[in-house]
Design an enzyme around this catalytic site. Structure first.
Site, short mmCIF file in Angstrom:
data_model
loop_
_atom_site.label_atom_id
_atom_site.label_comp_id
_atom_site.label_asym_id
_atom_site.label_seq_id
_atom_site.Cartn_x
_atom_site.Cartn_y
_atom_site.Cartn_z
N LYS A 12 0.72 -1.05 0.24
CA LYS A 12 0.09 -0.09 -0.03
C LYS A 12 0.95 1.19 0.32
CE LYS A 12 -3.99 -2.35 1.83
NZ LYS A 12 -5.09 -2.16 2.97
N HIS A 96 -8.66 -3.11 -6.05
CA HIS A 96 -8.68 -3.20 -4.65
C HIS A 96 -9.94 -2.42 -4.04
CE1 HIS A 96 -6.96 -2.32 -0.66
NE2 HIS A 96 -6.68 -3.80 -1.11
N GLU A 98 -10.21 -0.70 -1.82
CA GLU A 98 -9.09 1.40 -1.37
C GLU A 98 -9.35 2.04 -2.36
OE1 GLU A 98 -4.94 0.14 0.48
OE2 GLU A 98 -7.13 -1.24 2.25
N GLU A 168 -11.45 -10.36 -0.89
CA GLU A 168 -11.38 -9.88 0.50
C GLU A 168 -12.36 -9.19 1.04
OE1 GLU A 168 -6.14 -8.47 -0.08
OE2 GLU A 168 -7.28 -6.86 -1.09
N GLY A 174 -7.55 -4.57 6.68
CA GLY A 174 -7.20 -4.03 8.28
C GLY A 174 -7.59 -3.70 8.48
N SER A 213 -6.84 -9.02 6.68
CA SER A 213 -6.11 -9.49 8.01
C SER A 213 -5.73 -10.59 8.30
CB SER A 213 -6.69 -9.01 9.04
OG SER A 213 -7.48 -7.70 9.06
P1 PGA Z 1 -4.69 -6.39 4.85
O1 PGA Z 1 -4.88 -5.87 3.76
O2 PGA Z 1 -4.23 -7.42 4.95
O3 PGA Z 1 -3.82 -5.04 5.96
O4 PGA Z 1 -5.87 -6.92 6.17
C1 PGA Z 1 -4.91 -6.96 2.53
C2 PGA Z 1 -5.56 -6.09 1.61
O5 PGA Z 1 -6.21 -4.81 1.74
O6 PGA Z 1 -5.11 -6.37 0.13
#
Ligand code: PGA
Length: 250
Positions: A12, A96, A98, A168, A174, A213
């Site tokens: 990220k 993704h 995000e 995901e 996160g 996570s």
């Molecule tokens: P994370 O992120 O392991 O920090 O939950 C995974 C991702 O966004 O690909």
């Protein structure tokens, strides 16, 4: 053809150039050379140095975290798939959550990015997953099937060898809250069946990673699920020993 096993790191927007360099040196030292494909998805400015550092390791490759839906031209601030490839990277994450959330990326836009990536000979890690409200409403299965249909229906079978999927659940990214192995397996099986329905046997062979996570403690039970082929790792990929443990959790 057996499915690939993959541990992908998603750094990220973290780490200075010096920190990224050090982390990669540590990873190369502590991750044993094995059959697990390790893909380091780094920020754009670090792609070149990461590609150079990993050149001697067949089990390490480098990826970007996004690419433009355009080939080139007057798109200030954008980075094309061809630029990514020219820095030695071989993979790119597309879709993704995000980016879907903060940049309102639509299915059509994501397909444009995927086409650009394939034109530049990059492998694509395509992310799908439901938000918490959709899971609470019992819509999670329909959400991921629709995300696959909306974007991947535009692809031909010839691209499948360069495609990786990442399930995901957005509520697990996160947050420290992980999907249980049962929840992950249920969703991965649905995704695999859908890929089979869309593309036949080759569709069923596409690797599906779990993300959200996933860490050094829970990776083993997640990767033991029959339809989980590895992980897309955010936070835990920033700690060399933790990522190394994840790469040996298959
Ligand atoms: P994370 O992120 O392991 O920090 O939950 C995974 C991702 O966004 O690909």
């Amino acid at each position: 053809m057996s499915r690939k096993k993959i541990a992908a790191a998603n750094w990220k927007m973290n780490l200075s150039y010096a920190e990224a360099s050090t982390l990669l040196d540590q990873l190369l030292e502590v991750c044993p050379t094995n059959a697990i494909n390790k893909i380091i998805c780094a920020p754009f400015p670090y792609l070149h140095v990461c590609s150079e550092k990993t050149a001697g390791r067949i089990d390490f490759t480098v990826g970007a975290q996004d690419c433009s839906a355009h080939a080139k031209g007057a798109y200030t601030g954008e980075t094309s798939a061809a630029m990514i490839a020219s820095c030695g990277a071989t993979h790119v994450i597309v879709g993704h959550s995000e980016r879907r959330t903060y940049h309102r990326e639509s299915g059509e836009h994501l397909l444009g990015k995927i086409h650009q990536a394939f034109s530049a000979n990059l492998n694509v890690i395509f992310c799908i997953g439901e938000v918490l409200a959709q899971r609470k409403a019992g819509e999670h299965k329909d959400v991921v099937v629709n995300q696959l249909l909306e974007v991947l229906s535009g692809l031909g079978k010839e691209h499948l060898s360069k495609l990786i999927l990442a399930y995901e659940p957005v509520w697990a990214i996160g947050t420290g809250e992980t999907a249980t192995p049962e929840q992950a397996q249920e969703m991965h099986a649905i995704i695999r069946n859908q890929m089979h329905a869309m593309f036949g046997d080759e569709g069923g062979q596409v690797a599906i990673l779990y993300g959200g996570s996933c860490n050094a403690k829970n990776a083993k039970e997640l990767f033991a699920c029959s339809d989980v082929d590895g992980g897309l790792i955010g936070g835990a990929s920033l700690i060399a020993d933790d990522f190394a443990t994840i790469t040996t959790s298959f």
